[in-house]
Design a protein around this motif. Sequence first.
Motif, short mmCIF file in Angstrom:
data_model
loop_
_atom_site.label_atom_id
_atom_site.label_comp_id
_atom_site.label_asym_id
_atom_site.label_seq_id
_atom_site.Cartn_x
_atom_site.Cartn_y
_atom_site.Cartn_z
N UNK A 68 7.77 -3.58 5.45
CA UNK A 68 6.83 -4.49 4.83
C UNK A 68 7.58 -5.67 4.23
N UNK A 69 7.13 -6.88 4.54
CA UNK A 69 7.76 -8.06 3.96
C UNK A 69 7.69 -7.99 2.44
N UNK A 70 8.66 -8.55 1.79
CA UNK A 70 8.72 -8.51 0.33
C UNK A 70 7.51 -9.18 -0.30
N UNK A 71 7.14 -8.68 -1.46
CA UNK A 71 6.04 -9.26 -2.22
C UNK A 71 6.41 -10.70 -2.60
N UNK A 72 5.66 -11.69 -2.14
CA UNK A 72 6.04 -13.08 -2.43
C UNK A 72 6.03 -13.42 -3.90
N UNK A 73 5.39 -12.59 -4.73
CA UNK A 73 5.35 -12.85 -6.17
C UNK A 73 6.50 -12.18 -6.91
N UNK A 74 7.41 -11.54 -6.18
CA UNK A 74 8.45 -10.72 -6.81
C UNK A 74 9.84 -11.36 -6.76
N UNK A 112 -3.52 -9.57 4.53
CA UNK A 112 -4.62 -9.07 3.74
C UNK A 112 -4.65 -7.57 3.57
N UNK A 113 -4.07 -6.82 4.48
CA UNK A 113 -4.15 -5.36 4.44
C UNK A 113 -3.24 -4.75 3.38
N UNK A 114 -1.96 -5.15 3.37
CA UNK A 114 -1.00 -4.56 2.43
C UNK A 114 -0.35 -5.61 1.52
N UNK A 115 -0.82 -6.83 1.60
CA UNK A 115 -0.26 -7.87 0.76
C UNK A 115 0.81 -8.70 1.43
N UNK A 116 1.24 -8.31 2.62
CA UNK A 116 2.26 -9.03 3.37
C UNK A 116 2.28 -8.49 4.80
N UNK A 117 2.80 -9.23 5.76
CA UNK A 117 2.93 -8.71 7.13
C UNK A 117 3.83 -7.48 7.16
N UNK A 118 3.62 -6.62 8.16
CA UNK A 118 4.42 -5.40 8.29
C UNK A 118 4.39 -4.90 9.72
N UNK A 119 5.26 -3.94 10.00
CA UNK A 119 5.17 -3.23 11.28
C UNK A 119 5.49 -1.76 11.05
N UNK A 120 5.05 -0.95 11.99
CA UNK A 120 5.24 0.50 11.94
C UNK A 120 6.13 0.91 13.10
N UNK A 121 7.09 1.78 12.84
CA UNK A 121 7.98 2.27 13.88
C UNK A 121 8.21 3.76 13.68
N UNK A 122 8.80 4.36 14.68
CA UNK A 122 9.14 5.78 14.59
C UNK A 122 10.27 5.97 13.59
#
Length: 365
Positions: A68-74, A112-122
């Motif tokens: 998950x990309x870092x929280x832009x507010x952090x 919008x889903x988790x607050x930042x773009x992301x991807x899922x992997x094994x």
Amino acid sequence: MTTSPRPRTTTRDPEALTRRLTAWLGTRLPGARATGATVPDSNGMSSETLLFDIDHPDAPFRSCALRLAADPAAYTIFPRYDMAQQYRTMQLVADRTDLPVPRTLWLEEDPGHLGAPFFVMERAAGRVPPDVMPYTYAGNWLYDATDEERERLESESVSVLARLHDQAPPAAAAFLGAGENPATALHRHVENQRAYYAWVVAGRPHSPVIDRGFEWLTEHWPKHPGETVLTWGDARIGNIVYDDSFAPAAVLDWEMAALGPRELDLGWMVYLHRFFQDLSESSGEVGLPQFLRRDRIEERYARLTGHTPRDMEFHTLYAALRQAIVMLRVAYRQVHFGEVPVPDDADALILHRDTLEAMIAGRYW
């Protein structure tokens, strides 16, 4: 060298993140739930990792990792997190090389889903050399291994770089940008680091040693940068999962991938080990002085590829300089969160300041 308290790695609530992840999973695999979610101890301050299982009979695999990309507010470590580019790089490496890269499953660019773009992997099973406390300190699995086991891990790790550079076609990674001219690729890489440094120090004190480091690079620029290859970017053993035989089971963290000369990765692998080894010795520890030595890495790589590394003083210093910029940003992040006081000397925030100064003066190696 002195150490400061370990900085916080996230401002997110893992339980709330898991609930939102389950809601999102339902859009990709109706009825699926995220279960057993944990945040690894090695969670970084750039993109974050969440480990979880998928509860669904049709899940392509059960054990997953979410980046998950870092929280832009952090007060983020980097100004930009291109998860799509990282995802695409992993797919390229998986498709065009024999490196063990985790299988990618889903990319979600909507924040919008988790607050930042992301991807899922094994999720890969195995062991990772720790950063905290570093693997060069007594009491961890790599330090306690035999000389023969560490020899195998070193050999296999250098082989990762050799295979990536020889097998991945640079043309297929044109989306990373750099042009076909080797000199252009290296210039672009360094200019990107200059821009990153300017972003780090905007409104904050500059680092005199980093400024001198950039001057040194200009004065010692390689006459022949060499061919352009796909480089991993964060080429260190802490980004590899190893199996019980000390062989790589998964090569992780492709967010710093770039086109450039082979020595970018070699210099990073050499220096990031030196960073931990120097830290150990400054703390009175023996460390692992015979492990991942520069001469051995260069010799192994030349034997595997037929390419003799060159300008390694330039590339190891460049690696130390890049590490210094990241460390300065991490320190300013700690200042932002009130974890450390504002220093009088910005260079005091850089743990390997003495090393970088010695490299610039030509007395490190």
